[in-house]
Design an enzyme around this catalytic site. Sequence first.
Site, PDB file in Angstrom:
ATOM      1  N   ARG A  63       0.839  -1.205   0.000  1.00  0.00           N
ATOM      2  CA  ARG A  63       0.000   0.000   0.000  1.00  0.00           C
ATOM      3  C   ARG A  63       0.875   1.256   0.000  1.00  0.00           C
ATOM      4  NH1 ARG A  63      -2.440   3.357   3.989  1.00  0.00           N
ATOM      5  NH2 ARG A  63      -4.364   4.234   3.174  1.00  0.00           N
ATOM      6  N   ARG A  89     -10.375   4.641  -1.717  1.00  0.00           N
ATOM      7  CA  ARG A  89      -9.187   4.250  -0.923  1.00  0.00           C
ATOM      8  C   ARG A  89      -8.954   5.283   0.155  1.00  0.00           C
ATOM      9  NH1 ARG A  89      -7.837  -0.846  -2.806  1.00  0.00           N
ATOM     10  NH2 ARG A  89      -8.382  -0.836  -4.998  1.00  0.00           N
ATOM     11  N   LEU A  91      -6.550   7.588   2.076  1.00  0.00           N
ATOM     12  CA  LEU A  91      -5.266   8.230   1.771  1.00  0.00           C
ATOM     13  C   LEU A  91      -4.452   8.408   3.047  1.00  0.00           C
ATOM     14  CD1 LEU A  91      -6.643  10.907  -0.665  1.00  0.00           C
ATOM     15  CD2 LEU A  91      -5.158   8.991  -1.268  1.00  0.00           C
ATOM     16  N   ASN A 103     -13.902  15.865  -0.047  1.00  0.00           N
ATOM     17  CA  ASN A 103     -14.540  14.580  -0.332  1.00  0.00           C
ATOM     18  C   ASN A 103     -16.049  14.785  -0.401  1.00  0.00           C
ATOM     19  OD1 ASN A 103     -14.797  11.688  -0.569  1.00  0.00           O
ATOM     20  ND2 ASN A 103     -15.384  11.613   1.599  1.00  0.00           N
ATOM     21  N   HIS A 105     -19.556  12.671   0.217  1.00  0.00           N
ATOM     22  CA  HIS A 105     -19.989  11.441   0.892  1.00  0.00           C
ATOM     23  C   HIS A 105     -21.516  11.367   0.894  1.00  0.00           C
ATOM     24  CE1 HIS A 105     -19.775   8.095   3.672  1.00  0.00           C
ATOM     25  NE2 HIS A 105     -20.765   8.652   4.337  1.00  0.00           N
ATOM     26  N   ASP A 137      -9.448  14.891   6.489  1.00  0.00           N
ATOM     27  CA  ASP A 137      -8.323  14.794   7.417  1.00  0.00           C
ATOM     28  C   ASP A 137      -7.935  13.317   7.524  1.00  0.00           C
ATOM     29  OD1 ASP A 137     -10.184  13.647   9.101  1.00  0.00           O
ATOM     30  OD2 ASP A 137     -10.304  15.351  10.476  1.00  0.00           O
ATOM     31  N   ASP A 141     -14.033  10.052   6.558  1.00  0.00           N
ATOM     32  CA  ASP A 141     -15.314  10.781   6.521  1.00  0.00           C
ATOM     33  C   ASP A 141     -15.501  11.647   7.771  1.00  0.00           C
ATOM     34  OD1 ASP A 141     -15.834   9.518   4.089  1.00  0.00           O
ATOM     35  OD2 ASP A 141     -16.833   7.838   5.042  1.00  0.00           O
TER      36      ASP A 141
HETATM   37  C1  GRF Z   1     -20.817   9.105  -4.749  1.00  0.00           C
HETATM   38  O1  GRF Z   1     -22.126   8.806  -4.352  1.00  0.00           O
HETATM   39  C2  GRF Z   1     -20.012   9.615  -3.575  1.00  0.00           C
HETATM   40  O2  GRF Z   1     -20.777  10.193  -2.579  1.00  0.00           O
HETATM   41  C3  GRF Z   1     -19.381   8.364  -3.050  1.00  0.00           C
HETATM   42  O3  GRF Z   1     -19.104   7.586  -4.172  1.00  0.00           O
HETATM   43  C4  GRF Z   1     -20.048   7.874  -5.200  1.00  0.00           C
HETATM   44  C5  GRF Z   1     -19.281   8.098  -6.470  1.00  0.00           C
HETATM   45  O4  GRF Z   1     -20.087   8.172  -7.590  1.00  0.00           O
HETATM   46  N1  GRF Z   1     -18.208   8.699  -2.260  1.00  0.00           N
HETATM   47  P1  GRF Z   1     -19.510   8.671  -8.995  1.00  0.00           P
HETATM   48  O5  GRF Z   1     -18.329   7.780  -9.342  1.00  0.00           O
HETATM   49  O6  GRF Z   1     -19.124  10.106  -8.861  1.00  0.00           O
HETATM   50  O7  GRF Z   1     -20.638   8.454  -9.960  1.00  0.00           O
END
Ligand code: GRF
Length: 197
Positions: A63, A89, A91, A103, A105, A137, A141
Amino acid sequence: MDKRVVVLASGSGSNLQALLDHPATSGAVRGVLTDRAGAGALERAAGAGVDAEAVAFRDYDERADWAEALAEATAALRPDLVVLAGFMRILPGAFVERWPTLNVHPSLLPAFPGAHAVEAALDWGVKVTGCTVHLVDEEVDHGPIVAQACVAVEEGDDVASLHARIQAVEHRLLPEAVALFCADRLSVDGRHVRIQP
Ligand code: GRF
């Protein structure tokens, strides 16, 4: 100075596409990196004429070697901001300390962190969920929240139907957050992200 944004993605890249399509962010996306050779995000980048490369996880024994290769490929693109758009992944701390990183989420954090957020929200029986754009960070999440939006859970929803409605909202929220960063309008005070007028 125009900001340079590098997007990391593992999957279909619909959030990358939203960044490529949004007038405030399309010109800022200067590179796309994936951890999988077959990621749809590579095709979307090629379609937009953006540099793209797979730093495929499976090509590395360790990794740490992969993380180093990813950091090198990222550095070569000279980002002011890294965006994780469905990057699956974790980081290393050194990476997220080196570049400001956002990010997206698919839940209202801190509820339902992790890779199965939509399923976990459905299983819990919540009536409202949504999506979060946050600074990254070292913890998964976890970083300071830039933007959130709600999505109502409907009777009969399954993971696919709910995730589709969450993604539609992500496609608005993520470009807005990236545009704020690019306009130098985000300031961070501990856990609080303030948006400058
Ligand atoms: C999204 O729903 C995001 O929230 C999550 O992974 C998904 C990625 O979708 N972390 P895409 O590849 O942008 O269509």
